[in-house]
Design an enzyme around this catalytic site. Structure first.
Site, PDB file in Angstrom:
ATOM      1  N   GLU A 149     -19.254  44.002  -4.251  1.00  0.00           N
ATOM      2  CA  GLU A 149     -19.518  45.293  -4.886  1.00  0.00           C
ATOM      3  C   GLU A 149     -19.711  46.416  -3.877  1.00  0.00           C
ATOM      4  O   GLU A 149     -19.308  47.554  -4.129  1.00  0.00           O
ATOM      5  CB  GLU A 149     -20.737  45.205  -5.810  1.00  0.00           C
ATOM      6  CG  GLU A 149     -20.475  44.490  -7.139  1.00  0.00           C
ATOM      7  CD  GLU A 149     -20.453  42.976  -7.026  1.00  0.00           C
ATOM      8  OE1 GLU A 149     -20.807  42.441  -5.947  1.00  0.00           O
ATOM      9  OE2 GLU A 149     -20.090  42.315  -8.016  1.00  0.00           O
ATOM     10  N   HIS A 201     -28.172  40.590 -16.294  1.00  0.00           N
ATOM     11  CA  HIS A 201     -26.890  41.071 -16.841  1.00  0.00           C
ATOM     12  C   HIS A 201     -27.118  42.014 -18.019  1.00  0.00           C
ATOM     13  O   HIS A 201     -26.267  42.104 -18.903  1.00  0.00           O
ATOM     14  CB  HIS A 201     -26.036  39.897 -17.342  1.00  0.00           C
ATOM     15  CG  HIS A 201     -25.408  39.066 -16.279  1.00  0.00           C
ATOM     16  ND1 HIS A 201     -26.097  38.157 -15.531  1.00  0.00           N
ATOM     17  CD2 HIS A 201     -24.121  39.000 -15.839  1.00  0.00           C
ATOM     18  CE1 HIS A 201     -25.271  37.564 -14.681  1.00  0.00           C
ATOM     19  NE2 HIS A 201     -24.072  38.057 -14.843  1.00  0.00           N
TER      20      HIS A 201
HETATM   21  C1  LIG Z   1     -22.788  40.273  -7.910  1.00  0.00           C
HETATM   22  C2  LIG Z   1     -22.009  39.761  -9.050  1.00  0.00           C
HETATM   23  N1  LIG Z   1     -20.752  40.207  -9.243  1.00  0.00           N
HETATM   24  C3  LIG Z   1     -20.034  39.754 -10.277  1.00  0.00           C
HETATM   25  C4  LIG Z   1     -20.549  38.839 -11.140  1.00  0.00           C
HETATM   26  C5  LIG Z   1     -19.740  38.337 -12.318  1.00  0.00           C
HETATM   27  N2  LIG Z   1     -19.363  36.954 -12.048  1.00  0.00           N
HETATM   28  C6  LIG Z   1     -20.135  35.933 -12.455  1.00  0.00           C
HETATM   29  S1  LIG Z   1     -19.620  34.484 -11.879  1.00  0.00           S
HETATM   30  C7  LIG Z   1     -18.308  35.190 -11.094  1.00  0.00           C
HETATM   31  C8  LIG Z   1     -17.373  34.341 -10.314  1.00  0.00           C
HETATM   32  C9  LIG Z   1     -18.120  33.630  -9.253  1.00  0.00           C
HETATM   33  O1  LIG Z   1     -17.257  32.876  -8.500  1.00  0.00           O
HETATM   34  P1  LIG Z   1     -17.793  31.772  -7.536  1.00  0.00           P
HETATM   35  O2  LIG Z   1     -18.858  32.323  -6.660  1.00  0.00           O
HETATM   36  O3  LIG Z   1     -16.615  31.182  -6.869  1.00  0.00           O
HETATM   37  O4  LIG Z   1     -18.490  30.703  -8.480  1.00  0.00           O
HETATM   38  P2  LIG Z   1     -17.845  29.926  -9.726  1.00  0.00           P
HETATM   39  O5  LIG Z   1     -18.023  30.808 -10.912  1.00  0.00           O
HETATM   40  O6  LIG Z   1     -16.426  29.658  -9.418  1.00  0.00           O
HETATM   41  O7  LIG Z   1     -18.649  28.706  -9.849  1.00  0.00           O
HETATM   42  C10 LIG Z   1     -18.303  36.558 -11.291  1.00  0.00           C
HETATM   43  C11 LIG Z   1     -17.305  37.496 -10.752  1.00  0.00           C
HETATM   44  C12 LIG Z   1     -21.872  38.408 -10.920  1.00  0.00           C
HETATM   45  N3  LIG Z   1     -22.480  37.549 -11.746  1.00  0.00           N
HETATM   46  N4  LIG Z   1     -22.566  38.869  -9.860  1.00  0.00           N
END
Ligand SMILES: Cc1ncc(C[n+]2csc(CCOP(=O)(O)OP(=O)(O)O)c2C)c(N)n1
Lengths: 326, 319
Positions: free
Chosen positions: A60, A129
């Site tokens: 971000e 959230h």
């Molecule tokens: C700071 C932040 N940005 C965006 C999100 C929205 N979001 C939640 S999970 C996710 C993907 C996360 O990917 P990863 O770290 O690879 O974990 P996975 O979901 O694949 O287990 C996103 C973009 C969030 N929760 N927090």
């Protein structure tokens, strides 16, 4: 006129501005094939391609900073921060850099960037959230803060925001995305800093923002059955905001409630209340100014607690009756 | 590496519990009993179980939004997890946190965060505290591939490196952060490679093989306990289900998903244990049934638990 949803209205504004100006582009997480976490940008990838519907890693700070860097060098980025809660991560670039660059440089840089972000509770997404952090941004000179409550306003305000040469925080509400309303097909601007009277009335003014405009409208319909006539003022933009329309309304009704979803302490309602008490409307008040805001707690997961954490239609009705039947 | 049969079977049981728990909550969600959203780790069970099985009970973990597996592997009470899911007062977070925030502080599970990368700086703080208190504990910090591109990742790994903190940074690379593939999000092939730039070891491991995860994590745990500092471990695995409930899976093919299902970590481990005569098919059936029963009982417990009371809505904001 045709009716579309709030999400569709935002998408249409983005699409029309991108067609019109090749410097307008989108940057953020999962905007492309996923269409954004709430589907707002769905389909734009097909028309504009990956270059202009630019998916980023989960970064971000870099999203805000990249938008800023692009903005001061001739592009008109529209960044998306997936949830308003994560603007905290982008805060340095928004608050210290984007908001101040123009002023610090003696007014020389232009910063035509928009940061779109959904706020609000009601989806069961719990404390990280669901926040409504608009008041923070209104405290920063250099930023403009926009908070539409209807599809019509969302489209017109977003178009104005994209065409504006200042950094703009454009705050959407998750529960509004699926609400519908009349929206012209052509492009139109709604000037930033002009309130809209969402309902005319005589007995009481409610100044409401975002989802609370919808709740205030529902409440006013109930109150009407008891003979209470409510005027609803939607500032639409919180910075700059339209003091005159609020003052005029309060002078007419003599009673005012400011209602927002964000926590009451330090919320935008405090600004409105203070502004009214400093203004000529003060002498017209027949009752103390009332503020309705979220409880000073993080948003709980449990459905019932979550509901109780922020003002609902019945809370607005009760507050109105308290003021009227004092 | 030698494992006792009990240890191996314990790992298998935990993997089943995770799988059945998540299948059950997926079902409850479909019935409309669960509010909000949730993130399932089906297909990734070997990472949570392999890594956490190296720990002593008083060691710490930090979990993520996709954290049910971490909780169960750390010995969470399934009843309290299920109650949290249904937002009940008896749940781990008294219904305040939900799926994304389950914590079990007493058992060293310092909780899941809904903010991607949010746990990584905390882990360095936990490592610092361990070092200052001289307790000999370690902390495993779970995070996804997506989280590795947060600025906080860089700051925290460097801090752990210069202060030689007992932290195991465990990147669960399930190939996607929401819709973004690792190919698009990184210009390097292995995230573990970044460890070198901080001056500590980084290792890639097959995240669908529980014993491989165990082995690599154990090495990092031993290193941390000796005061030699952090490690970065990248477990390559795959998320079978959509990112969350809003996911239409448009960014990947059915074939890709199916090909990873063929590499099911539970099936693979089970077949190995059968082949090595550590367990029989009949015993597996019993394990499966027991695990399913535990989950069913948890659903009953959760359904029969009270809702939080609105009078107590301010509880817990301050101590
Ligand atoms: C700071 C932040 N940005 C965006 C999100 C929205 N979001 C939640 S999970 C996710 C993907 C996360 O990917 P990863 O770290 O690879 O974990 P996975 O979901 O694949 O287990 C996103 C973009 C969030 N929760 N927090």
């Amino acid at each position: 006129m045709r009716e579309i949803t709030y999400a569709e209205a935002i998408r249409e504004a983005l699409r029309q501005e991108m067609r019109k100006d090749k410097n307008v582009f989108l940057i953020g997480e999962d905007l492309g094939i996923y269409g954004g976490a709430f589907g707002v940008t769905y389909g734009l990838l097909d028309e504009f391609g990956e270059e202009r519907v630019r998916d980023t890693p989960i970064s971000e700070a870099a999203i805000a900073g990249a938008a800023l860097g692009a903005a001061i060098t001739g592009m008109r980025p529209v960044a998306e921060i997936m949830f308003m809660d994560f603007t905290t991560i982008a805060m340095e670039q928004i608050v210290n850099q984007a908001a101040k660059i123009k002023f610090m440089f003696g007014g020389k840089a232009k910063v035509p960037m928009v940061v779109r972000t959904p706020a609000g509770s009601g989806t069961g997404a719990a404390a990280q959230h669901s926040q409504s952090l608009e008041a923070w941004f209104t405290h920063v000179p250099g930023l403009k803060v926009v908070m539409p409550s209807t599809p019509y306003d969302a489209k017109g305000l977003l178009i104005s925001s994209i065409r504006d040469n200042n950094p703009i925080i454009f705050i959407e509400h998750k529960l509004l995305y699926k609400t519908t309303g009349e929206v012209p097909e052509e492009e139109y601007e709604i000037p930033l800093g002009v309130a809209d009277i969402k309902r005319k009335g005589e007995d009481l003014t409610i100044v409401a923002t975002s989802i609370m405009v919808q709740r205030a409208i529902s409440a006013s319909k109930e109150l009407e059955k008891d003979g209470i006539s409510v005027e609803i003022v939607d500032p639409r933009t919180l910075k700059p905001y339209d003091k005159k329309t609020i003052i005029e309304s309060v002078k007419k009704t003599g009673k005012v409630i400011a209602v927002h979803e964000a926590c009451k302490t330090g919320g935008f309602g405090a600004e409105i209340a203070a502004m009214i008490s400093e203004s000529e409307a003060f002498d017209y008040l027949d009752a103390p100014i009332k503020r309705l805001g979220g409880l000073d707690i993080p948003i709980p997961y449990n459905r019932n607690l979550e509901r109780h954490a922020v003002p609902q239609v019945e809370d607005i009705i009760n507050a109105a009756k308290e003021l009227i039947y004092r | 590496m030698k494992f006792t049969p009990e240890k191996l079977i314990d790992m298998l049981i935990k993997m089943y519990k995770i799988r059945f728990f998540e299948e059950k909550v997926d079902y409850l969600f479909a019935l409309g009993l669960v509010h909000g959203t949730m993130h399932l780790s089906i297909g990734q069970e070997a990472v949570a179980v392999g890594a956490i099985s190296t720990l002593k009970p008083d060691d710490y973990i930090l979990s993520t939004h996709r954290g049910h597996g971490h909780c169960i592997a750390k010995g969470a009470d399934i009843n309290l997890m299920m109650a949290e899911f249904l937002g009940k007062e008896t749940g781990y977070c008294r219904g305040r946190g939900g799926s994304m925030h389950i914590a079990d502080v007493e058992k060293g599970n310092l909780g899941a965060t809904g903010v991607v990368g949010g746990g990584i700086p905390i882990a360095s703080g936990v490592g610092l505290s361990i070092k200052m208190r001289k307790t000999g504990q370690v902390v495993i910090c779970f995070f996804g591939d997506g989280a590795a591109n947060q600025g906080a990742f860089h700051e925290s790994l460097n801090l752990a490196a210069i202060w030689k903190l007992p932290v195991i940074f465990l990147c669960e690379n399930n190939m996607y952060g929401m819709s973004m593939s690792v190919e698009k999000a990184f210009a390097i092939e292995n995230i573990a490679k970044r460890a070198g730039s901080y001056g500590f070891p980084g290792e890639v491991v097959d995240g669908n093989y529980v014993l491989a995860v165990y082995k690599v994590v154990l090495k990092a745990v031993e290193r941390a306990r000796k005061g030699k500092g952090p490690s970065l471990i990248e477990c390559k695995t795959y998320r079978w289900k959509g990112h969350s409930k809003s996911d239409q899976n448009l960014y990947r093919s059915k074939e890709e998903i199916e090909s990873w299902k063929m590499k099911c970590p539970i099936k693979r481990f089970k077949e190995k244990l059968i082949a090595e005569k550590i367990i029989t098919n009949e015993e597996i059936k019993i394990i499966e049934e027991n695990a399913k029963n535990i989950i069913e009982k948890a659903v009953d417990f959760a359904k029969n638990s009270p809702e939080p009371s609105v009078e107590e809505i301010f509880d817990g904001v301050y101590s």
